[in-house]
Write an enzyme that holds these catalytic residues in place. Structure first.
Site, PDB file in Angstrom:
ATOM      1  N   CYS A 155      49.624  23.349  69.021  1.00  0.00           N
ATOM      2  CA  CYS A 155      50.350  22.292  68.344  1.00  0.00           C
ATOM      3  C   CYS A 155      51.879  22.452  68.365  1.00  0.00           C
ATOM      4  O   CYS A 155      52.496  22.234  69.399  1.00  0.00           O
ATOM      5  CB  CYS A 155      49.829  22.184  66.907  1.00  0.00           C
ATOM      6  SG  CYS A 155      50.116  20.576  66.129  1.00  0.00           S
ATOM      7  N   LYS A 176      48.799  31.576  66.420  1.00  0.00           N
ATOM      8  CA  LYS A 176      49.950  30.679  66.523  1.00  0.00           C
ATOM      9  C   LYS A 176      51.252  31.375  66.127  1.00  0.00           C
ATOM     10  O   LYS A 176      51.374  31.935  65.035  1.00  0.00           O
ATOM     11  CB  LYS A 176      49.720  29.453  65.637  1.00  0.00           C
ATOM     12  CG  LYS A 176      50.771  28.358  65.775  1.00  0.00           C
ATOM     13  CD  LYS A 176      50.415  27.192  64.860  1.00  0.00           C
ATOM     14  CE  LYS A 176      51.429  26.081  64.945  1.00  0.00           C
ATOM     15  NZ  LYS A 176      51.148  25.024  63.921  1.00  0.00           N
ATOM     16  N   GLU A 234      42.981  21.731  67.497  1.00  0.00           N
ATOM     17  CA  GLU A 234      43.294  22.538  66.317  1.00  0.00           C
ATOM     18  C   GLU A 234      42.419  22.052  65.157  1.00  0.00           C
ATOM     19  O   GLU A 234      42.114  20.873  65.037  1.00  0.00           O
ATOM     20  CB  GLU A 234      44.776  22.346  65.980  1.00  0.00           C
ATOM     21  CG  GLU A 234      45.289  23.160  64.812  1.00  0.00           C
ATOM     22  CD  GLU A 234      46.756  22.896  64.534  1.00  0.00           C
ATOM     23  OE1 GLU A 234      47.410  23.772  63.966  1.00  0.00           O
ATOM     24  OE2 GLU A 234      47.256  21.795  64.886  1.00  0.00           O
TER      25      GLU A 234
END
Length: 302
Positions: free
Chosen positions: A157, A119, A47
């Site tokens: 993440c 995301k 990321e």
């Protein structure tokens, strides 16, 4: 979806991005060259591979669409070296919006984008005083794509804390390798990082690959630090790559699709799941909104 046969070589990256896109690109280009020389077919980047800001608002100011000049440099990098890239979290500009997407992009060895995942789970977490939704828009789609090393399930993440996502990617979308590129906070990393990754591998019987940011990113501003420990796990939960807390560079490891097959045959969890009993459960309550009102918007992470 690829079937078994000879193991495929891949590389997972650990790096320390800064608020200088040109410098970060030079680091990424060097790592791609190294991976190609070692015979890897794909490189997994973390990321914020292209930029981590030191001040609020920096990420929005440098954001570009996926057709912009910065992403074009990475597409050309993949094409030049004839290698696939997993670019784990790019600041993607959205027309008409001040907020941006945190986007995981997979590029093939011809320099074409094969998949883009935005995301879904934003890091709005009171314990660390950060509210990602102040600067980022949430995605609304699961994304999986084929690659030379197997079928990839794309996430970013903080997503790793939501096991239902990975079960859907595996059992509905056919993922064989689950990607969790991160810029993880040190406090939560020390407590949960390796446990979460290993659990996702064991419960889905997939490879898990988590490229990572490490160390202090900038000398000015927020002086943000990331946890490091870029890792990869096989379908049995065995660690097959670990770059530790501070080392930057890449670690090569093999992806063996026959191991996925044998693991699932020897413990056929896919045949034992009872979604007829515990299928889609209750969703988040209105109380979740209360956590989004305070905190900083310094950067992506979680």
């Amino acid at each position: 979806m690829l079937r078994g046969g000879m193991a495929r070589l891949a590389a997972v990256v650990q790096m320390t991005s800064v608020n200088d896109a040109a410098l970060n690109f030079a680091v990424c280009a060097s790592l791609v060259r190294q991976a190609k020389e070692k015979g890897c077919q794909i490189v997994f980047f973390p990321e914020c591979f292209s930029f981590i800001g030191a001040q609020p608002g920096e990420a929005q100011r440098i954001a570009e669409p996926l057709t912009g000049p910065l992403m074009s440099r990475y597409l050309q990098l993949a094409k030049e070296h004839r290698i696939w890239l997993s670019l784990g979290g790019f600041q993607e500009k959205c027309n008409g919006e001040e907020r941006i997407y945190n986007t995981h992009v997979v590029v093939d060895d011809g320099g074409a984008i094969q998949a883009a995942y935005r995301k879904i789970h934003l890091y709005d977490v009171p314990m660390v005083g950060l509210v990602e939704s102040k600067q980022a828009l949430a995605g609304d789609r699961l994304v999986a794509c084929d690659s030379p090393v197997g079928r990839l399930g794309l996430t970013i993440c903080y997503d790793m804390r939501f096991p239902e996502l990975y079960q859907k990617l595996t059992f509905l979308h056919g993922a064989q390798i689950l990607l969790m590129p991160s810029a993880f906070a040190t406090k939560t990393g020390q407590a949960h990082w390796e446990t979460l990754l290993r659990c996702r591998a064991i419960e889905t019987q997939c490879y898990v690959v988590a490229a990572a940011q490490a160390g202090q990113h900038n000398e000015d501003g927020n002086k943000r630090r990331s946890y490091g420990h870029a890792m990869a796990f096989d379908p049995w939960g065995t660690c097959v790559a670990d770059l530790g807390p501070d080392q930057t560079g890449l670690a090569c490891f093999e992806i063996d699709l026959d191991l996925i097959k044998s693991t699932r045959e020897n413990m056929p969890m896919h045949a034992h799941r009872r979604y007829d009993i515990y299928g889609d459960g209750p969703h988040a309550s209105d109380e979740v909104e209360a956590t989004k009102t305070q905190g900083s918007e310094d950067m992506f992470f979680g």
